[in-house]
Motif scaffolding. Structure first.
Motif, PDB file in Angstrom:
ATOM      1  N   PHE A  67       0.843  -1.202   0.000  1.00 16.22           N
ATOM      2  CA  PHE A  67       0.000   0.000   0.000  1.00 16.22           C
ATOM      3  C   PHE A  67       0.875   1.246   0.000  1.00 16.22           C
ATOM      4  O   PHE A  67       1.958   1.269   0.588  1.00 16.22           O
ATOM      5  CB  PHE A  67      -0.895   0.039   1.236  1.00 16.22           C
ATOM      6  N   THR A  68       0.386   2.290  -0.650  1.00 17.18           N
ATOM      7  CA  THR A  68       1.075   3.567  -0.676  1.00 17.18           C
ATOM      8  C   THR A  68       0.085   4.687  -0.368  1.00 17.18           C
ATOM      9  O   THR A  68      -0.924   4.825  -1.052  1.00 17.18           O
ATOM     10  CB  THR A  68       1.723   3.835  -2.045  1.00 17.18           C
ATOM     11  N   ILE A  69       0.397   5.457   0.667  1.00 18.41           N
ATOM     12  CA  ILE A  69      -0.437   6.595   1.018  1.00 18.41           C
ATOM     13  C   ILE A  69       0.198   7.864   0.455  1.00 18.41           C
ATOM     14  O   ILE A  69       1.423   8.000   0.446  1.00 18.41           O
ATOM     15  CB  ILE A  69      -0.619   6.694   2.552  1.00 18.41           C
ATOM     16  N   SER A  70      -0.624   8.752  -0.038  1.00 23.94           N
ATOM     17  CA  SER A  70      -0.111  10.003  -0.592  1.00 23.94           C
ATOM     18  C   SER A  70      -1.169  11.083  -0.422  1.00 23.94           C
ATOM     19  O   SER A  70      -2.308  10.799  -0.048  1.00 23.94           O
ATOM     20  CB  SER A  70       0.244   9.842  -2.070  1.00 23.94           C
ATOM     21  N   ARG A  71      -0.791  12.314  -0.697  1.00 21.96           N
ATOM     22  CA  ARG A  71      -1.764  13.404  -0.605  1.00 21.96           C
ATOM     23  C   ARG A  71      -1.443  14.465  -1.638  1.00 21.96           C
ATOM     24  O   ARG A  71      -0.311  14.616  -2.080  1.00 21.96           O
ATOM     25  CB  ARG A  71      -1.813  14.015   0.801  1.00 21.96           C
ATOM     26  N   ASP A  72      -2.497  15.165  -2.033  1.00 21.41           N
ATOM     27  CA  ASP A  72      -2.384  16.287  -2.945  1.00 21.41           C
ATOM     28  C   ASP A  72      -2.899  17.508  -2.193  1.00 21.41           C
ATOM     29  O   ASP A  72      -4.116  17.680  -2.063  1.00 21.41           O
ATOM     30  CB  ASP A  72      -3.204  16.017  -4.214  1.00 21.41           C
ATOM     31  N   ASN A  73      -1.981  18.307  -1.687  1.00 23.23           N
ATOM     32  CA  ASN A  73      -2.389  19.448  -0.866  1.00 23.23           C
ATOM     33  C   ASN A  73      -3.256  20.436  -1.642  1.00 23.23           C
ATOM     34  O   ASN A  73      -4.181  21.023  -1.077  1.00 23.23           O
ATOM     35  CB  ASN A  73      -1.156  20.162  -0.319  1.00 23.23           C
ATOM     36  N   THR A  77      -6.804  16.347  -0.911  1.00 25.60           N
ATOM     37  CA  THR A  77      -7.210  14.956  -1.081  1.00 25.60           C
ATOM     38  C   THR A  77      -6.071  14.023  -0.715  1.00 25.60           C
ATOM     39  O   THR A  77      -4.911  14.292  -1.023  1.00 25.60           O
ATOM     40  CB  THR A  77      -7.648  14.694  -2.537  1.00 25.60           C
ATOM     41  N   MET A  78      -6.432  12.947  -0.042  1.00 25.60           N
ATOM     42  CA  MET A  78      -5.482  11.911   0.336  1.00 25.60           C
ATOM     43  C   MET A  78      -5.853  10.641  -0.422  1.00 25.60           C
ATOM     44  O   MET A  78      -7.030  10.412  -0.710  1.00 25.60           O
ATOM     45  CB  MET A  78      -5.564  11.668   1.838  1.00 25.60           C
ATOM     46  N   TYR A  79      -4.849   9.827  -0.721  1.00 23.97           N
ATOM     47  CA  TYR A  79      -5.078   8.606  -1.485  1.00 23.97           C
ATOM     48  C   TYR A  79      -4.458   7.404  -0.768  1.00 23.97           C
ATOM     49  O   TYR A  79      -3.511   7.535   0.012  1.00 23.97           O
ATOM     50  CB  TYR A  79      -4.442   8.725  -2.871  1.00 23.97           C
ATOM     51  N   LEU A  80      -4.998   6.250  -1.062  1.00 27.03           N
ATOM     52  CA  LEU A  80      -4.396   4.996  -0.620  1.00 27.03           C
ATOM     53  C   LEU A  80      -4.401   4.060  -1.821  1.00 27.03           C
ATOM     54  O   LEU A  80      -5.457   3.560  -2.219  1.00 27.03           O
ATOM     55  CB  LEU A  80      -5.169   4.375   0.549  1.00 27.03           C
ATOM     56  N   LEU A  81      -3.219   3.851  -2.389  1.00 28.93           N
ATOM     57  CA  LEU A  81      -3.076   2.922  -3.496  1.00 28.93           C
ATOM     58  C   LEU A  81      -2.776   1.546  -2.916  1.00 28.93           C
ATOM     59  O   LEU A  81      -1.787   1.375  -2.202  1.00 28.93           O
ATOM     60  CB  LEU A  81      -1.947   3.365  -4.425  1.00 28.93           C
ATOM     61  N   MET A  82      -3.635   0.605  -3.216  1.00 31.78           N
ATOM     62  CA  MET A  82      -3.509  -0.737  -2.655  1.00 31.78           C
ATOM     63  C   MET A  82      -3.185  -1.712  -3.784  1.00 31.78           C
ATOM     64  O   MET A  82      -4.006  -1.909  -4.692  1.00 31.78           O
ATOM     65  CB  MET A  82      -4.810  -1.136  -1.950  1.00 31.78           C
ATOM     66  N   ASN A  83      -1.998  -2.282  -3.736  1.00 31.84           N
ATOM     67  CA  ASN A  83      -1.575  -3.268  -4.721  1.00 31.84           C
ATOM     68  C   ASN A  83      -1.538  -4.655  -4.086  1.00 31.84           C
ATOM     69  O   ASN A  83      -1.492  -4.811  -2.868  1.00 31.84           O
ATOM     70  CB  ASN A  83      -0.183  -2.913  -5.261  1.00 31.84           C
TER      71      ASN A  83
END
Length: 124
Positions: A67-73, A77-83
Motif C-alpha cells: 500500500f502507498t499513502i499520498s496526498r495532494d495538498n 485529497t489523500m489517497y491509498l493505493l492498494m496493490n
C-alpha cells in the motif's frame, strides 16, 4: 474538518485499487491524515498515515510494501493505493484526521475527524 472517503469496490486477489479521501474545512489544523480499516468481526485497525505538511508516511506491517499513502495538498485529497490485494484486506476503510504526537499515530483515539467509510472486498 470534513472527510469523505470513496473508491472502494469488489476486486479479485492480486488486483489493485485506489481509495480517495476528500477533505474540506480547516484541513491545516490537522497534523495527520490516516487510513484505518475494520474487517468483519474485527476491531478497527491502523493501516497508514501521512503528515499533511511534510508528507512523511508510516504503515502497518501488514500492508507495508503493498500500500502507498499520498496526498495532494492543492486538492485537499489523500489517497491509498492498494496493490497485491489479499482476501484478508477485505474491510470497510475509513479516513481520519488528527493532531496528536508521532507515538500515537496508530491509535484510533488520536483522530477526531472521520470519514464515512468505503467497503473494499477482495475475493480469492
Amino acid at each position: 474538518v470534513q472527510l469523505q472517503a470513496f473508491g472502494g469496490g469488489l476486486v479479485q486477489a492480486r488486483d489493485s485499487l485506489r481509495l480517495s479521501c476528500a477533505a474540506s474545512g480547516d484541513t491545516f489544523s490537522s497534523r495527520w491524515l490516516g487510513w484505518f480499516r475494520q474487517g468483519p468481526g474485527k476491531e478497527r485497525e491502523f493501516v497508514a498515515v501521512i503528515a499533511w505538511r511534510s508528507g512523511h508516511t508510516y504503515y502497518a506491517d501488514s500492508v507495508k510494501g503493498r500500500f502507498t499513502i499520498s496526498r495532494d495538498n492543492a486538492k485537499n485529497t489523500m489517497y491509498l493505493l492498494m496493490n497485491s490485494l489479499k482476501p484478508e484486506d477485505t474491510a470497510v476503510y475509513y479516513c481520519a484526521a488528527g493532531s496528536g504526537v508521532l507515538s500515537s499515530i496508530q491509535s484510533s483515539r488520536m483522530y477526531n475527524h472521520w470519514g464515512q467509510g468505503t467497503q473494499v472486498t477482495v475475493s480469492s
